[in-house]
Scaffold this active site. Structure first.
Site, PDB file in Angstrom:
ATOM      1  N   HIS A 147      14.834 -31.505   1.188  1.00  0.00           N
ATOM      2  CA  HIS A 147      14.738 -30.807  -0.693  1.00  0.00           C
ATOM      3  C   HIS A 147      15.689 -30.840  -0.695  1.00  0.00           C
ATOM      4  O   HIS A 147      16.632 -31.012  -0.955  1.00  0.00           O
ATOM      5  CB  HIS A 147      13.139 -29.552   0.233  1.00  0.00           C
ATOM      6  CG  HIS A 147      14.191 -28.707   0.575  1.00  0.00           C
ATOM      7  ND1 HIS A 147      15.399 -27.524  -0.153  1.00  0.00           N
ATOM      8  CD2 HIS A 147      13.869 -27.237   1.713  1.00  0.00           C
ATOM      9  CE1 HIS A 147      15.517 -26.605   1.387  1.00  0.00           C
ATOM     10  NE2 HIS A 147      14.519 -26.880   2.486  1.00  0.00           N
ATOM     11  N   CYS A 188      15.005 -26.828   7.816  1.00  0.00           N
ATOM     12  CA  CYS A 188      14.987 -28.335   6.762  1.00  0.00           C
ATOM     13  C   CYS A 188      16.427 -28.668   6.854  1.00  0.00           C
ATOM     14  O   CYS A 188      17.615 -28.233   6.996  1.00  0.00           O
ATOM     15  CB  CYS A 188      14.614 -27.872   5.006  1.00  0.00           C
ATOM     16  SG  CYS A 188      12.765 -27.134   5.863  1.00  0.00           S
TER      17      CYS A 188
END
Length: 171
Positions: free
Chosen positions: A126, A146
């Site tokens: 992301h 992430c």
């Protein structure tokens, strides 16, 4: 200046002003070679988009706030290691845009359950979004597991990837 010239200049200026005021979309087009694999080298903090053995693009990344080791269970702050696949796209991500990684797989689930824990999920590549823009300049690894890249970079990655592309995350 004659009437026709004045009209041409006026319309040209209006078109220029309209183009300057138009917000740029975060959704880009990509017409290059297909990405056949994503490789993340956690130790080097690098993400590579490959077509065969050719590197199409590379990016510096931030990882989970506990960057060393394979993710074992929900909340451990680690980024997974191993073979996964791109499995979803989130255009409304709180981190600008995001691309899903298929964690957990069967082995991840079995390991977490053996530890009496849940494996977790929602692992994405992301952008920074507001949190990253605040944290990333001073703290390289700030996510909950992430893989984070700058907002303009996730726009490229989002356009270049397709569901089912393998992602190999190395220690």
């Amino acid at each position: 200046m004659n009437q026709a010239t004045r009209r041409t200049v006026t319309f040209s200026l209006l078109a220029l002003l309209a183009a300057c005021g138009k917000p740029q979309s975060k959704f880009r087009a990509y017409n290059g070679p297909a990405v056949t694999q994503v490789v993340v080298n956690k130790g080097a903090r690098k993400l590579y988009l490959l077509n065969g053995s050719t590197v199409l693009k590379s990016y510096d990344v931030g990882l989970g706030n506990v960057p060393v080791g394979h993710k074992q269970f929900e909340g451990d702050g680690k980024t997974p290691e191993g073979l996964y696949f791109i499995d979803r796209f989130n255009p409304r991500s709180q981190y600008h845009l995001s691309v899903g990684v298929s964690y957990p797989n069967e082995n991840d689930t079995a390991l977490a359950q053996a530890l009496g824990r849940e494996p977790g999920g929602d692992i994405f590549i992301h952008g920074w979004g507001p949190d990253g823009n605040r944290l990333a300049p001073t703290k390289k690894d700030w996510t909950a597991g992430c893989i984070a890249i700058k907002d303009d970079e996730i726009e490229e990655v989002y356009a270049m990837l397709r569901p089912g592309v393998p992602i190999v995350i190395n220690p």
